[in-house]
Scaffold this motif. Structure first.
Motif, short mmCIF file in Angstrom:
data_model
loop_
_atom_site.label_atom_id
_atom_site.label_comp_id
_atom_site.label_asym_id
_atom_site.label_seq_id
_atom_site.Cartn_x
_atom_site.Cartn_y
_atom_site.Cartn_z
N GLU A 8 0.11 4.47 0.13
CA GLU A 8 -0.04 5.61 1.58
C GLU A 8 0.82 5.20 2.56
OE1 GLU A 8 -4.11 7.29 1.50
OE2 GLU A 8 -4.24 5.60 0.32
N ASN A 9 0.69 3.95 2.92
CA ASN A 9 1.38 3.38 4.04
C ASN A 9 2.88 3.53 4.08
OD1 ASN A 9 -0.84 2.86 5.28
ND2 ASN A 9 -0.69 0.70 5.01
N ASN A 36 0.91 -1.27 -0.02
CA ASN A 36 -0.03 -0.02 -0.06
C ASN A 36 1.12 1.42 0.15
OD1 ASN A 36 -1.72 2.11 0.88
ND2 ASN A 36 -2.90 0.87 1.80
N ARG A 67 -3.94 4.24 16.42
CA ARG A 67 -2.63 4.34 15.80
C ARG A 67 -1.77 3.62 16.42
NH1 ARG A 67 -1.91 8.35 11.92
NH2 ARG A 67 -3.45 9.79 11.84
N ALA A 83 -2.48 -2.22 7.10
CA ALA A 83 -2.43 -1.36 8.20
C ALA A 83 -3.76 -0.48 7.78
CB ALA A 83 -1.16 -0.22 8.21
N VAL A 104 6.47 4.97 10.86
CA VAL A 104 6.06 3.70 11.53
C VAL A 104 7.10 3.15 12.57
CG1 VAL A 104 5.09 1.44 11.42
CG2 VAL A 104 4.74 3.01 9.54
N VAL A 129 -5.16 2.75 7.00
CA VAL A 129 -4.80 3.92 6.44
C VAL A 129 -5.23 5.22 7.17
CG1 VAL A 129 -4.15 5.35 4.44
CG2 VAL A 129 -4.33 2.67 4.15
N LEU A 147 4.43 6.50 5.69
CA LEU A 147 4.16 6.89 6.89
C LEU A 147 5.37 6.65 7.65
CD1 LEU A 147 0.40 5.50 7.59
CD2 LEU A 147 0.98 7.66 7.16
N LEU A 171 2.13 -3.95 7.12
CA LEU A 171 2.07 -2.39 6.48
C LEU A 171 0.83 -2.64 5.17
CD1 LEU A 171 5.65 -1.04 6.24
CD2 LEU A 171 3.72 -0.55 7.74
#
Ligand code: SF4
Ligand code: SF4
Lengths: 222, 139
Positions: free
Chosen positions: B4-5, B2, B103, B128, B10, B130, B8, B125
């Motif tokens: 978008e993940n 993904n 989160r 996850a 993390v 989003v 991030l 991920l």
């Protein structure tokens, strides 16, 4: 020891709102033991407050430190030279600690982050029980070392009241009946004769009849 | 994975009993995903403290994971149970400051052990929730 719990965060946030530089000060003794005001809790609170300030675009600078005890001058003195760099102190001590720090530094607001609760014992990890009210006239020896004033919901000195069931208090069935415990332990100790006596009610004038109490010990003074 | 993940930040706390080769395996994915991903191996998940999570968020993590051994297979008996309680405590605290408690994610992995931490991370991920960047990491 003295037990306490953290105030809700929104109350603390409102308290520190007028201040930009806040010294967050824990106490490693009683409130450290009950996981309310020790080094870890100071870290958690400091971090949470900084994050809140960033998310709500408030200016906030914090420094964290933990004194061994906040109610004893020798330890409070560690704040000397540091405290005046801050607008306020957020204290994670019991009410006695907060007031002791304020007495040494009267011109700086000392804000209480905790609600002080009771005198108690650590029964097991994560469980604290109230077992003394500081009545000023301890009679534990007569009651198999179980305090009827604190642990009996009716505070009776000549129990049991007759309402307990399966060893639980009729007022709060989650609590053991103090008198059930007293009688059982006296029996085990072969001291049931202590119950023949009729005990006079507690003399609360020793606790709160004359305003705040004090203890003076000349042998301990300088 | 993904997209978008991948952008991030993390933080992954994990019990190192999960993967005897965690040291080299996590480097594989660290290299692939860059500084957005940070691993924190623990001798047992029960050693985690809520403060670790708070500091991770304060340092800009958008998602924080704690990966523990399967339920009932903690080498130290209760470690992963304790970890679950600490997660719940930290979730309440971050909720109080208005940070989404989802989160902070607890993963009790399924047996059998061992698992490769790089493969586990990829899976996590991928699945996850989003949530985009947290307000803190955007500031
Ligand atoms: S300030 Fe003193 S009485 Fe209060 S919690 Fe600390 S050590 Fe205990
Ligand atoms: S009798 Fe008084 S001093 Fe003794 S334990 Fe009970 S409340 Fe405390």
């Amino acid at each position: 020891m003295i037990t306490a719990e953290r105030k809700p965060l929104d109350e603390i946030i409102a308290m520190i709102l007028p201040f930009k530089k806040v010294l967050v000060v824990g106490c490693a003794s009683c409130v450290g033991e009950c996981a309310a005001g020790g080094e870890k809790e100071v870290g958690l609170l400091g971090s949470a407050l900084r994050m809140d300030a960033r998310m709500t675009t408030k200016e906030l600078e914090t420094r964290e430190m933990t004194l061994e005890r906040q109610c004893v001058y020798e330890f409070i003195d560690r704040l000397t030279g540091l405290i005046d760099q801050y607008d306020a102190v957020l204290s994670l001590a019991c009410g006695a600690g907060v007031q002791a720090v304020a007495e040494v530094f009267p011109n700086i607001p000392i804000l209480p982050a905790l609600n002080t609760s009771f005198l108690g014992q650590t029964k097991e990890a994560g469980l604290w029980l109230e077992n003394c009210r500081g009545c000023g006239d301890c009679r534990l020896h007569l009651f198999a070392d179980i305090c009827p004033v604190t642990r009996c919901a009716k505070q009776i000195f000549n129990g049991p009241c007759g309402g307990s069931q399966d060893g639980k208090c009729e007022v709060n069935p989650e609590t053991p009946c103090a008198w059930h415990l007293i009688v059982t332990r006296l029996e085990d100790r072969n001291q049931l004769d202590l119950l023949e006596e009729v005990y006079a009610p507690a003399d609360w004038s020793k606790k709160e009849g004359a305003g705040p109490r004090k203890i003076v010990r000349e042998d301990q003074q300088n | 994975m993904n997209k978008e993940n991948l952008e991030l930040n993390v933080a992954i706390f994990f019990c190192q009993q999960l993967d005897p080769d965690q040291d080299s395996n996590r480097r594989v994915i660290e290299k692939e995903l860059g500084p957005g991903i940070k691993f924190f191996p623990l001798p047992c998940s029960g050693r985690i403290e809520p403060l670790h999570f708070l500091h991770a968020f304060e340092s800009g993590a958008d998602l924080v994971y704690l990966i523990t051994c399967p339920v009932k297979s903690c080498r130290y008996q209760q470690g992963n149970v304790r970890a679950g309680k600490r997660i719940a405590f930290a979730q309440n605290l971050i909720r109080e400051i208005g940070l989404d408690p989802e989160r902070l994610i607890l993963i009790n992995i399924d047996p059998p052990l061992p698992k490769r931490i790089d493969l586990l991370t990829r899976e996590l991920l991928e699945g996850a929730p989003v949530k985009g960047h947290s307000l803190l990491s955007r500031l």
